[in-house]
Design a protein around this motif. Structure first.
Motif, PDB file in Angstrom:
ATOM      1  N   THR A 122       0.847  -1.202   0.000  1.00  0.00           N
ATOM      2  CA  THR A 122       0.000   0.000   0.000  1.00  0.00           C
ATOM      3  C   THR A 122       0.881   1.250   0.000  1.00  0.00           C
ATOM      4  O   THR A 122       1.887   1.302   0.700  1.00  0.00           O
ATOM      5  N   VAL A 123       0.458   2.197  -0.813  1.00  0.00           N
ATOM      6  CA  VAL A 123       1.180   3.475  -0.917  1.00  0.00           C
ATOM      7  C   VAL A 123       0.238   4.566  -0.420  1.00  0.00           C
ATOM      8  O   VAL A 123      -0.965   4.484  -0.653  1.00  0.00           O
ATOM      9  N   MET A 124       0.753   5.567   0.266  1.00  0.00           N
ATOM     10  CA  MET A 124      -0.079   6.740   0.561  1.00  0.00           C
ATOM     11  C   MET A 124       0.604   7.990   0.006  1.00  0.00           C
ATOM     12  O   MET A 124       1.824   8.126   0.080  1.00  0.00           O
ATOM     13  N   ILE A 125      -0.209   8.838  -0.599  1.00  0.00           N
ATOM     14  CA  ILE A 125       0.344  10.047  -1.219  1.00  0.00           C
ATOM     15  C   ILE A 125      -0.732  11.136  -1.192  1.00  0.00           C
ATOM     16  O   ILE A 125      -1.921  10.851  -1.368  1.00  0.00           O
ATOM     17  N   ASP A 126      -0.330  12.374  -0.958  1.00  0.00           N
ATOM     18  CA  ASP A 126      -1.285  13.494  -0.960  1.00  0.00           C
ATOM     19  C   ASP A 126      -1.802  13.744  -2.373  1.00  0.00           C
ATOM     20  O   ASP A 126      -1.130  13.418  -3.351  1.00  0.00           O
ATOM     21  N   GLY A 127      -2.952  14.373  -2.465  1.00  0.00           N
ATOM     22  CA  GLY A 127      -3.543  14.631  -3.776  1.00  0.00           C
ATOM     23  C   GLY A 127      -3.167  15.984  -4.358  1.00  0.00           C
ATOM     24  O   GLY A 127      -3.778  16.437  -5.323  1.00  0.00           O
ATOM     25  N   ASP A 128      -2.160  16.644  -3.770  1.00  0.00           N
ATOM     26  CA  ASP A 128      -1.888  18.027  -4.158  1.00  0.00           C
ATOM     27  C   ASP A 128      -0.665  18.216  -5.054  1.00  0.00           C
ATOM     28  O   ASP A 128      -0.200  19.348  -5.252  1.00  0.00           O
ATOM     29  N   MET A 129      -0.123  17.095  -5.585  1.00  0.00           N
ATOM     30  CA  MET A 129       1.032  17.128  -6.488  1.00  0.00           C
ATOM     31  C   MET A 129       2.312  17.656  -5.839  1.00  0.00           C
ATOM     32  O   MET A 129       3.224  18.097  -6.526  1.00  0.00           O
ATOM     33  N   THR A 130       2.379  17.579  -4.516  1.00  0.00           N
ATOM     34  CA  THR A 130       3.628  17.982  -3.859  1.00  0.00           C
ATOM     35  C   THR A 130       4.669  16.867  -3.993  1.00  0.00           C
ATOM     36  O   THR A 130       5.870  17.129  -4.046  1.00  0.00           O
ATOM     37  N   TYR A 131       4.185  15.615  -4.028  1.00  0.00           N
ATOM     38  CA  TYR A 131       5.100  14.475  -4.153  1.00  0.00           C
ATOM     39  C   TYR A 131       5.189  14.039  -5.603  1.00  0.00           C
ATOM     40  O   TYR A 131       4.223  14.175  -6.360  1.00  0.00           O
ATOM     41  N   ASP A 132       6.342  13.499  -5.969  1.00  0.00           N
ATOM     42  CA  ASP A 132       6.537  13.039  -7.337  1.00  0.00           C
ATOM     43  C   ASP A 132       6.266  11.530  -7.399  1.00  0.00           C
ATOM     44  O   ASP A 132       6.992  10.752  -6.763  1.00  0.00           O
ATOM     45  N   PRO A 133       5.242  11.098  -8.156  1.00  0.00           N
ATOM     46  CA  PRO A 133       4.943   9.660  -8.221  1.00  0.00           C
ATOM     47  C   PRO A 133       6.150   8.813  -8.627  1.00  0.00           C
ATOM     48  O   PRO A 133       6.209   7.629  -8.316  1.00  0.00           O
ATOM     49  N   LYS A 134       7.125   9.447  -9.305  1.00  0.00           N
ATOM     50  CA  LYS A 134       8.322   8.669  -9.716  1.00  0.00           C
ATOM     51  C   LYS A 134       9.079   8.121  -8.508  1.00  0.00           C
ATOM     52  O   LYS A 134       9.779   7.116  -8.609  1.00  0.00           O
ATOM     53  N   ASP A 135       8.962   8.793  -7.356  1.00  0.00           N
ATOM     54  CA  ASP A 135       9.659   8.319  -6.152  1.00  0.00           C
ATOM     55  C   ASP A 135       9.044   7.042  -5.592  1.00  0.00           C
ATOM     56  O   ASP A 135       9.680   6.339  -4.793  1.00  0.00           O
ATOM     57  N   ILE A 136       7.810   6.762  -5.986  1.00  0.00           N
ATOM     58  CA  ILE A 136       7.108   5.609  -5.390  1.00  0.00           C
ATOM     59  C   ILE A 136       7.808   4.298  -5.731  1.00  0.00           C
ATOM     60  O   ILE A 136       7.918   3.405  -4.897  1.00  0.00           O
ATOM     61  N   GLU A 137       8.275   4.205  -6.980  1.00  0.00           N
ATOM     62  CA  GLU A 137       8.816   2.926  -7.430  1.00  0.00           C
ATOM     63  C   GLU A 137      10.006   2.456  -6.575  1.00  0.00           C
ATOM     64  O   GLU A 137      10.087   1.293  -6.191  1.00  0.00           O
ATOM     65  N   ASN A 138      10.929   3.379  -6.269  1.00  0.00           N
ATOM     66  CA  ASN A 138      12.077   3.015  -5.421  1.00  0.00           C
ATOM     67  C   ASN A 138      11.610   2.536  -4.055  1.00  0.00           C
ATOM     68  O   ASN A 138      12.184   1.626  -3.469  1.00  0.00           O
ATOM     69  N   MET A 139      10.571   3.209  -3.568  1.00  0.00           N
ATOM     70  CA  MET A 139      10.077   2.853  -2.234  1.00  0.00           C
ATOM     71  C   MET A 139       9.450   1.457  -2.264  1.00  0.00           C
ATOM     72  O   MET A 139       9.646   0.656  -1.361  1.00  0.00           O
ATOM     73  N   ILE A 140       8.698   1.175  -3.331  1.00  0.00           N
ATOM     74  CA  ILE A 140       8.080  -0.153  -3.464  1.00  0.00           C
ATOM     75  C   ILE A 140       9.165  -1.229  -3.532  1.00  0.00           C
ATOM     76  O   ILE A 140       9.067  -2.275  -2.899  1.00  0.00           O
ATOM     77  N   ASP A 141      10.220  -0.949  -4.289  1.00  0.00           N
ATOM     78  CA  ASP A 141      11.306  -1.930  -4.435  1.00  0.00           C
ATOM     79  C   ASP A 141      11.880  -2.325  -3.079  1.00  0.00           C
ATOM     80  O   ASP A 141      12.193  -3.487  -2.840  1.00  0.00           O
ATOM     81  N   ILE A 142      12.030  -1.339  -2.201  1.00  0.00           N
ATOM     82  CA  ILE A 142      12.602  -1.616  -0.876  1.00  0.00           C
ATOM     83  C   ILE A 142      11.680  -2.542  -0.074  1.00  0.00           C
ATOM     84  O   ILE A 142      12.116  -3.520   0.526  1.00  0.00           O
ATOM     85  N   VAL A 143      10.380  -2.255  -0.111  1.00  0.00           N
ATOM     86  CA  VAL A 143       9.430  -3.090   0.638  1.00  0.00           C
ATOM     87  C   VAL A 143       9.329  -4.472  -0.005  1.00  0.00           C
ATOM     88  O   VAL A 143       9.352  -5.496   0.680  1.00  0.00           O
ATOM     89  N   ALA A 144       9.266  -4.494  -1.346  1.00  0.00           N
ATOM     90  CA  ALA A 144       9.116  -5.776  -2.054  1.00  0.00           C
ATOM     91  C   ALA A 144      10.329  -6.680  -1.849  1.00  0.00           C
ATOM     92  O   ALA A 144      10.200  -7.893  -1.773  1.00  0.00           O
ATOM     93  N   SER A 145      11.517  -6.071  -1.727  1.00  0.00           N
ATOM     94  CA  SER A 145      12.717  -6.893  -1.565  1.00  0.00           C
ATOM     95  C   SER A 145      12.898  -7.345  -0.118  1.00  0.00           C
ATOM     96  O   SER A 145      13.834  -8.077   0.192  1.00  0.00           O
ATOM     97  N   GLY A 146      12.023  -6.882   0.764  1.00  0.00           N
ATOM     98  CA  GLY A 146      12.071  -7.340   2.155  1.00  0.00           C
ATOM     99  C   GLY A 146      13.030  -6.549   3.029  1.00  0.00           C
ATOM    100  O   GLY A 146      13.282  -6.920   4.164  1.00  0.00           O
ATOM    101  N   LYS A 147      13.565  -5.425   2.508  1.00  0.00           N
ATOM    102  CA  LYS A 147      14.523  -4.659   3.318  1.00  0.00           C
ATOM    103  C   LYS A 147      13.823  -3.849   4.409  1.00  0.00           C
ATOM    104  O   LYS A 147      14.436  -3.462   5.390  1.00  0.00           O
ATOM    105  N   ALA A 148      12.565  -3.528   4.175  1.00  0.00           N
ATOM    106  CA  ALA A 148      11.811  -2.758   5.177  1.00  0.00           C
ATOM    107  C   ALA A 148      10.327  -3.065   5.034  1.00  0.00           C
ATOM    108  O   ALA A 148       9.882  -3.571   4.006  1.00  0.00           O
ATOM    109  N   ASP A 149       9.585  -2.743   6.105  1.00  0.00           N
ATOM    110  CA  ASP A 149       8.131  -2.945   6.057  1.00  0.00           C
ATOM    111  C   ASP A 149       7.413  -1.633   5.805  1.00  0.00           C
ATOM    112  O   ASP A 149       6.290  -1.610   5.325  1.00  0.00           O
ATOM    113  N   LEU A 150       8.074  -0.553   6.175  1.00  0.00           N
ATOM    114  CA  LEU A 150       7.508   0.775   5.942  1.00  0.00           C
ATOM    115  C   LEU A 150       8.632   1.696   5.475  1.00  0.00           C
ATOM    116  O   LEU A 150       9.660   1.805   6.145  1.00  0.00           O
ATOM    117  N   VAL A 151       8.433   2.320   4.317  1.00  0.00           N
ATOM    118  CA  VAL A 151       9.422   3.286   3.828  1.00  0.00           C
ATOM    119  C   VAL A 151       8.764   4.668   3.846  1.00  0.00           C
ATOM    120  O   VAL A 151       7.673   4.857   3.307  1.00  0.00           O
TER     121      VAL A 151
END
Ligand SMILES: Nc1nc2c(ncn2[C@@H]2O[C@H](COP(=O)(O)OP(=O)(O)OP(=O)(O)O)[C@@H](O)[C@H]2O)c(=O)[nH]1
Ligand SMILES: [Mg+2]
Length: 340
Positions: A122-151
Protein backbone atom coordinates in the motif's frame (compact mmCIF):
# COMPACT_ATOMS: atom_id res chain seq x y z
CA UNK A 1 21.51 16.70 2.18
CA UNK A 2 20.38 13.98 4.59
CA UNK A 3 21.79 10.47 4.28
CA UNK A 4 20.44 8.25 1.55
CA UNK A 5 18.81 5.03 2.65
CA UNK A 6 18.54 5.08 6.42
CA UNK A 7 17.46 1.95 8.24
CA UNK A 8 16.12 2.99 11.63
CA UNK A 9 17.37 1.55 14.91
CA UNK A 10 13.84 0.27 15.55
CA UNK A 11 14.22 -1.70 12.40
CA UNK A 12 17.53 -3.19 13.35
CA UNK A 13 16.09 -4.42 16.60
CA UNK A 14 13.50 -6.56 14.85
CA UNK A 15 15.85 -9.53 14.73
CA UNK A 16 15.30 -12.76 16.61
CA UNK A 17 12.35 -11.58 18.67
CA UNK A 18 10.20 -11.14 15.57
CA UNK A 19 10.67 -14.63 14.22
CA UNK A 20 6.99 -15.15 13.43
CA UNK A 21 6.92 -11.88 11.48
CA UNK A 22 10.04 -12.84 9.56
CA UNK A 23 8.52 -16.17 8.54
CA UNK A 24 5.55 -14.32 7.13
CA UNK A 25 7.84 -11.87 5.42
CA UNK A 26 9.62 -14.73 3.67
CA UNK A 27 6.27 -16.29 2.68
CA UNK A 28 5.14 -12.99 1.24
CA UNK A 29 8.37 -12.59 -0.67
CA UNK A 30 7.97 -16.04 -2.16
CA UNK A 31 4.60 -15.09 -3.60
CA UNK A 32 5.80 -11.75 -4.96
CA UNK A 33 9.29 -12.11 -6.36
CA UNK A 34 9.16 -8.94 -8.46
CA UNK A 35 7.32 -6.67 -10.81
CA UNK A 36 7.00 -9.41 -13.42
CA UNK A 37 4.63 -11.30 -11.15
CA UNK A 38 2.27 -8.29 -11.23
CA UNK A 39 2.42 -7.46 -7.59
CA UNK A 40 -0.80 -5.82 -6.39
CA UNK A 41 -0.22 -2.23 -5.34
CA UNK A 42 -2.91 0.04 -3.87
CA UNK A 43 -2.28 3.79 -3.89
CA UNK A 44 -4.39 5.63 -1.31
CA UNK A 45 -4.95 9.35 -1.94
CA UNK A 46 -6.81 11.43 0.67
CA UNK A 47 -8.43 14.43 -0.99
CA UNK A 48 -10.27 17.52 0.14
CA UNK A 49 -10.88 19.87 -2.76
CA UNK A 50 -7.85 18.74 -4.78
CA UNK A 51 -9.33 18.82 -8.29
CA UNK A 52 -6.26 20.58 -9.67
CA UNK A 53 -3.84 18.05 -8.21
CA UNK A 54 -5.82 14.90 -8.94
CA UNK A 55 -6.10 15.79 -12.65
CA UNK A 56 -2.36 15.15 -13.08
CA UNK A 57 -1.69 12.84 -10.17
CA UNK A 58 -3.86 9.87 -11.19
CA UNK A 59 -2.55 9.56 -14.79
CA UNK A 60 1.02 9.99 -13.52
CA UNK A 61 0.64 7.23 -10.90
CA UNK A 62 -0.80 4.90 -13.55
CA UNK A 63 2.08 5.63 -15.90
CA UNK A 64 4.81 5.19 -13.31
CA UNK A 65 3.36 2.02 -11.77
CA UNK A 66 2.27 0.31 -15.00
CA UNK A 67 4.39 -2.75 -14.26
CA UNK A 68 2.29 -3.58 -11.22
CA UNK A 69 -1.38 -4.34 -10.83
CA UNK A 70 -2.12 -0.87 -9.58
CA UNK A 71 -5.39 0.33 -8.07
CA UNK A 72 -5.83 3.92 -7.01
CA UNK A 73 -8.12 4.64 -4.07
CA UNK A 74 -9.21 8.24 -3.62
CA UNK A 75 -10.76 8.86 -0.21
CA UNK A 76 -12.66 12.07 -0.56
CA UNK A 77 -13.71 14.27 2.35
CA UNK A 78 -16.83 15.50 0.51
CA UNK A 79 -15.02 17.97 -1.71
CA UNK A 80 -17.16 20.70 -3.22
CA UNK A 81 -15.02 21.11 -6.36
CA UNK A 82 -15.90 17.82 -8.08
CA UNK A 83 -12.71 15.98 -7.03
CA UNK A 84 -14.62 12.73 -6.44
CA UNK A 85 -16.28 12.61 -9.87
CA UNK A 86 -13.06 13.56 -11.61
CA UNK A 87 -11.16 10.80 -9.79
CA UNK A 88 -13.84 8.28 -10.77
CA UNK A 89 -13.64 9.38 -14.41
CA UNK A 90 -9.87 8.96 -14.29
CA UNK A 91 -10.31 5.34 -13.17
CA UNK A 92 -9.82 5.52 -9.41
CA UNK A 93 -11.92 3.81 -6.77
CA UNK A 94 -13.64 6.59 -4.84
CA UNK A 95 -14.62 6.29 -1.20
CA UNK A 96 -16.71 9.07 0.31
CA UNK A 97 -15.65 9.83 3.85
CA UNK A 98 -18.42 9.89 6.49
CA UNK A 99 -16.28 11.55 9.12
CA UNK A 100 -13.50 14.01 8.54
CA UNK A 101 -9.77 14.36 8.89
CA UNK A 102 -6.62 13.25 7.11
CA UNK A 103 -5.99 10.24 9.39
CA UNK A 104 -9.59 9.08 9.15
CA UNK A 105 -9.42 9.21 5.34
CA UNK A 106 -6.16 7.26 5.22
CA UNK A 107 -7.47 4.54 7.51
CA UNK A 108 -10.58 4.11 5.34
CA UNK A 109 -8.40 3.77 2.26
CA UNK A 110 -6.01 1.33 3.95
CA UNK A 111 -8.92 -0.90 5.04
CA UNK A 112 -10.23 -0.94 1.46
CA UNK A 113 -6.75 -1.80 0.10
CA UNK A 114 -6.42 -4.63 2.62
CA UNK A 115 -9.89 -6.19 2.69
CA UNK A 116 -11.31 -5.46 -0.76
CA UNK A 117 -8.31 -5.06 -3.06
CA UNK A 118 -6.12 -7.51 -1.14
CA UNK A 119 -3.07 -5.50 -2.18
CA UNK A 120 0.44 -6.74 -1.36
CA UNK A 121 1.77 -3.24 -0.94
CA UNK A 122 0.00 0.00 0.00
CA UNK A 123 1.18 3.47 -0.92
CA UNK A 124 -0.08 6.74 0.56
CA UNK A 125 0.34 10.05 -1.22
CA UNK A 126 -1.29 13.49 -0.96
CA UNK A 127 -3.54 14.63 -3.78
CA UNK A 128 -1.89 18.03 -4.16
CA UNK A 129 1.03 17.13 -6.49
CA UNK A 130 3.63 17.98 -3.86
CA UNK A 131 5.10 14.47 -4.15
CA UNK A 132 6.54 13.04 -7.34
CA UNK A 133 4.94 9.66 -8.22
CA UNK A 134 8.32 8.67 -9.72
CA UNK A 135 9.66 8.32 -6.15
CA UNK A 136 7.11 5.61 -5.39
CA UNK A 137 8.82 2.93 -7.43
CA UNK A 138 12.08 3.02 -5.42
CA UNK A 139 10.08 2.85 -2.23
CA UNK A 140 8.08 -0.15 -3.46
CA UNK A 141 11.31 -1.93 -4.44
CA UNK A 142 12.60 -1.62 -0.88
CA UNK A 143 9.43 -3.09 0.64
CA UNK A 144 9.12 -5.78 -2.05
CA UNK A 145 12.72 -6.89 -1.57
CA UNK A 146 12.07 -7.34 2.16
CA UNK A 147 14.52 -4.66 3.32
CA UNK A 148 11.81 -2.76 5.18
CA UNK A 149 8.13 -2.95 6.06
CA UNK A 150 7.51 0.78 5.94
CA UNK A 151 9.42 3.29 3.83
CA UNK A 152 8.91 6.97 4.61
CA UNK A 153 10.05 9.78 2.31
CA UNK A 154 12.43 12.52 3.42
CA UNK A 155 11.27 15.79 1.86
CA UNK A 156 14.22 17.74 3.23
CA UNK A 157 16.49 15.91 0.79
CA UNK A 158 15.20 17.83 -2.23
CA UNK A 159 12.71 20.59 -1.61
CA UNK A 160 11.58 23.19 -4.13
CA UNK A 161 11.78 26.79 -2.90
CA UNK A 162 8.50 27.80 -1.27
CA UNK A 163 7.17 24.23 -1.09
CA UNK A 164 7.11 24.40 2.71
CA UNK A 165 6.62 27.53 4.78
CA UNK A 166 9.29 28.44 7.32
CA UNK A 167 6.83 27.69 10.16
CA UNK A 168 6.07 24.22 8.78
CA UNK A 169 9.74 23.58 8.11
CA UNK A 170 10.72 24.30 11.72
CA UNK A 171 7.58 22.66 13.06
CA UNK A 172 8.40 19.48 11.14
CA UNK A 173 12.02 19.55 12.33
CA UNK A 174 10.88 19.99 15.94
CA UNK A 175 8.26 17.22 15.74
CA UNK A 176 10.79 14.84 14.16
CA UNK A 177 13.34 15.68 16.85
CA UNK A 178 10.76 15.01 19.56
CA UNK A 179 9.58 11.79 17.88
CA UNK A 180 13.18 10.60 17.72
CA UNK A 181 14.13 11.32 21.33
CA UNK A 182 10.82 10.64 23.06
CA UNK A 183 9.37 7.75 21.05
CA UNK A 184 12.41 6.37 19.24
CA UNK A 185 11.18 7.11 15.70
CA UNK A 186 14.48 7.72 13.94
CA UNK A 187 13.37 9.73 10.94
CA UNK A 188 14.45 13.09 9.58
CA UNK A 189 10.92 13.80 8.34
CA UNK A 190 8.42 11.97 10.55
CA UNK A 191 5.47 13.91 9.08
CA UNK A 192 6.10 13.07 5.43
CA UNK A 193 2.91 12.03 3.60
CA UNK A 194 4.56 9.81 0.98
CA UNK A 195 4.93 6.30 2.38
CA UNK A 196 4.91 2.71 1.21
CA UNK A 197 4.19 -0.26 3.46
CA UNK A 198 3.43 -3.95 3.46
CA UNK A 199 -0.38 -4.20 3.46
CA UNK A 200 -0.35 -6.95 6.08
CA UNK A 201 0.26 -4.23 8.70
CA UNK A 202 -3.14 -2.63 8.02
CA UNK A 203 -4.99 -4.13 11.02
CA UNK A 204 -2.25 -2.70 13.27
CA UNK A 205 -2.59 0.85 11.96
CA UNK A 206 -6.32 1.27 11.52
CA UNK A 207 -7.41 1.84 15.11
CA UNK A 208 -5.79 5.24 15.44
CA UNK A 209 -7.01 8.83 15.67
CA UNK A 210 -8.38 10.72 12.69
CA UNK A 211 -6.43 13.96 12.31
CA UNK A 212 -3.01 14.99 11.03
CA UNK A 213 -1.41 13.26 14.07
CA UNK A 214 -2.15 9.94 12.39
CA UNK A 215 1.12 10.22 10.44
CA UNK A 216 3.08 9.74 13.69
CA UNK A 217 0.77 7.13 15.17
CA UNK A 218 1.02 4.98 12.08
CA UNK A 219 4.81 4.77 12.34
CA UNK A 220 4.74 4.13 16.09
CA UNK A 221 2.22 1.30 15.70
CA UNK A 222 4.15 -0.45 12.93
CA UNK A 223 7.48 -0.28 14.78
CA UNK A 224 5.80 -1.51 17.97
CA UNK A 225 4.89 -4.81 16.34
CA UNK A 226 8.42 -5.26 14.99
CA UNK A 227 7.96 -3.60 11.59
CA UNK A 228 11.20 -2.29 10.12
CA UNK A 229 11.40 1.33 9.12
CA UNK A 230 13.47 3.05 6.43
CA UNK A 231 13.75 6.56 5.14
CA UNK A 232 14.35 7.45 1.51
CA UNK A 233 15.20 10.87 0.06
CA UNK A 234 12.39 12.17 -2.16
CA UNK A 235 11.57 15.42 -3.88
CA UNK A 236 8.93 17.84 -2.65
CA UNK A 237 7.30 20.61 -4.71
CA UNK A 238 4.89 23.50 -4.19
CA UNK A 239 1.35 22.27 -3.82
CA UNK A 240 -1.46 22.76 -6.35
CA UNK A 241 -4.58 24.21 -4.68
CA UNK A 242 -5.15 25.42 -1.13
CA UNK A 243 -3.50 23.92 1.96
CA UNK A 244 -5.71 22.09 4.47
CA UNK A 245 -3.05 22.25 7.15
CA UNK A 246 -3.69 24.50 10.18
CA UNK A 247 -0.08 24.80 11.36
CA UNK A 248 -0.58 25.79 15.00
CA UNK A 249 -3.66 23.67 15.73
CA UNK A 250 -2.38 20.62 13.87
CA UNK A 251 1.13 21.04 15.30
CA UNK A 252 -0.20 21.11 18.88
CA UNK A 253 -2.44 18.14 18.18
CA UNK A 254 0.53 16.17 16.83
CA UNK A 255 2.57 17.09 19.92
CA UNK A 256 -0.29 15.98 22.22
CA UNK A 257 -0.49 12.67 20.35
CA UNK A 258 3.27 12.22 20.72
CA UNK A 259 2.95 12.73 24.49
CA UNK A 260 0.26 10.05 24.57
CA UNK A 261 2.58 7.79 22.58
CA UNK A 262 5.36 8.44 25.11
CA UNK A 263 2.92 7.40 27.87
CA UNK A 264 2.03 4.22 25.97
CA UNK A 265 5.43 3.26 24.59
CA UNK A 266 7.94 4.89 26.97
CA UNK A 267 6.07 4.95 30.33
CA UNK A 268 9.28 4.60 32.29
CA UNK A 269 10.65 7.73 30.65
CA UNK A 270 7.51 9.75 31.48
CA UNK A 271 6.51 8.43 34.93
CA UNK A 272 9.98 7.37 36.02
CA UNK A 273 11.45 10.69 34.87
CA UNK A 274 8.80 12.67 36.77
CA UNK A 275 9.35 10.42 39.83
CA UNK A 276 13.12 10.94 39.87
CA UNK A 277 12.71 14.72 39.52
CA UNK A 278 10.23 14.76 42.43
CA UNK A 279 12.50 12.66 44.66
CA UNK A 280 15.52 14.87 43.86
CA UNK A 281 13.55 18.06 44.52
CA UNK A 282 12.29 16.57 47.82
CA UNK A 283 15.83 15.65 48.89
CA UNK A 284 17.18 19.12 48.08
CA UNK A 285 14.29 20.73 49.98
CA UNK A 286 14.82 18.45 52.96
CA UNK A 287 18.59 18.86 53.31
CA UNK A 288 18.37 21.90 55.61
CA UNK A 289 15.75 20.35 57.88
CA UNK A 290 17.83 17.18 58.09
CA UNK A 291 20.90 19.19 59.04
CA UNK A 292 18.88 21.05 61.76
CA UNK A 293 17.58 17.80 63.17
CA UNK A 294 21.05 16.24 63.26
CA UNK A 295 22.69 19.33 64.80
CA UNK A 296 20.02 20.71 67.18
CA UNK A 297 17.63 17.79 67.55
CA UNK A 298 14.66 19.76 66.22
CA UNK A 299 13.50 21.43 62.98
CA UNK A 300 12.49 25.08 62.61
CA UNK A 301 9.94 24.51 59.79
CA UNK A 302 7.82 21.39 60.44
CA UNK A 303 5.49 22.06 57.44
CA UNK A 304 8.58 21.80 55.22
CA UNK A 305 9.22 18.31 56.57
CA UNK A 306 5.69 17.29 55.58
CA UNK A 307 6.17 18.79 52.12
CA UNK A 308 9.50 17.16 51.28
CA UNK A 309 8.38 13.83 52.73
CA UNK A 310 5.30 13.91 50.51
CA UNK A 311 7.44 14.82 47.50
CA UNK A 312 9.83 11.94 48.09
CA UNK A 313 6.99 9.47 48.71
CA UNK A 314 5.07 10.60 45.60
CA UNK A 315 8.26 10.42 43.54
CA UNK A 316 8.96 6.86 44.63
CA UNK A 317 5.33 5.99 43.87
CA UNK A 318 5.57 7.50 40.38
CA UNK A 319 8.77 5.59 39.75
CA UNK A 320 7.04 2.36 40.82
CA UNK A 321 4.07 3.10 38.52
CA UNK A 322 6.56 3.71 35.71
CA UNK A 323 8.21 0.33 36.29
CA UNK A 324 4.84 -1.47 36.37
CA UNK A 325 3.63 0.38 33.26
CA UNK A 326 6.89 -0.51 31.51
CA UNK A 327 6.31 -4.17 32.33
CA UNK A 328 2.73 -3.99 30.99
CA UNK A 329 4.03 -2.28 27.85
CA UNK A 330 6.55 -5.06 27.23
CA UNK A 331 3.90 -7.74 27.74
CA UNK A 332 1.48 -5.90 25.44
CA UNK A 333 4.17 -5.51 22.78
CA UNK A 334 5.10 -9.20 22.91
CA UNK A 335 1.44 -10.16 22.73
CA UNK A 336 0.82 -7.91 19.72
CA UNK A 337 3.92 -9.19 17.92
CA UNK A 338 2.79 -12.78 18.45
CA UNK A 339 -0.75 -12.25 17.20
CA UNK A 340 0.34 -10.09 14.26
N1 LIG B 1 -10.42 12.95 2.66
C1 LIG B 1 -9.79 13.95 3.29
N2 LIG B 1 -8.62 14.42 2.85
C2 LIG B 1 -8.03 15.42 3.53
C3 LIG B 1 -8.59 15.99 4.70
N3 LIG B 1 -7.73 16.97 5.13
C4 LIG B 1 -6.69 16.99 4.27
N4 LIG B 1 -6.88 16.08 3.30
C5 LIG B 1 -6.01 15.75 2.18
O1 LIG B 1 -4.82 15.23 2.75
C6 LIG B 1 -3.69 15.63 2.00
C7 LIG B 1 -2.73 16.39 2.91
O2 LIG B 1 -3.28 17.66 3.24
P1 LIG B 1 -2.47 18.99 2.93
O3 LIG B 1 -3.38 20.16 2.97
O4 LIG B 1 -1.71 18.81 1.67
O5 LIG B 1 -1.51 19.06 4.18
P2 LIG B 1 0.06 19.15 4.17
O6 LIG B 1 0.63 18.30 3.09
O7 LIG B 1 0.51 18.87 5.54
O8 LIG B 1 0.29 20.69 3.89
P3 LIG B 1 0.67 21.46 2.52
O9 LIG B 1 2.02 21.99 2.78
O10 LIG B 1 -0.34 22.52 2.37
O11 LIG B 1 0.65 20.49 1.38
C8 LIG B 1 -4.22 16.45 0.82
O12 LIG B 1 -4.37 15.64 -0.31
C9 LIG B 1 -5.59 16.93 1.34
O13 LIG B 1 -6.51 17.18 0.31
C10 LIG B 1 -9.83 15.46 5.16
O14 LIG B 1 -10.39 15.89 6.16
N5 LIG B 1 -10.39 14.46 4.42
MG1 LIG C 1 0.27 18.44 1.02
Amino acid sequence: MEASLQPSDEGRSSGPETTSMNHRRIDLMATQPGKSSKMAVAVVVPTLNERGGVTDLIPQIKRVLNEYTTEIVVVDGNSSDGTANLAKDLGAHVIKQDGSGYGDALQLGFKFAHSTLKADITVMIDGDMTYDPKDIENMIDIVASGKADLVVGNRFASMEDGAMSLTSRWGNRLLSWFAKHAIGIRLTDSQCGLRVFRTQFTPTITRASGGMAYATEMIAEITQVGGRLMELPISYSRRVGKSKLRPVRDGLQILATMLRLVRDYRPLLLLGGAGVILVMAGVVLGLNSFYEWLTFGYVTHPPLVVLFSLMILSGVQLLSFGLIADMIKSLRRDFRRNIH
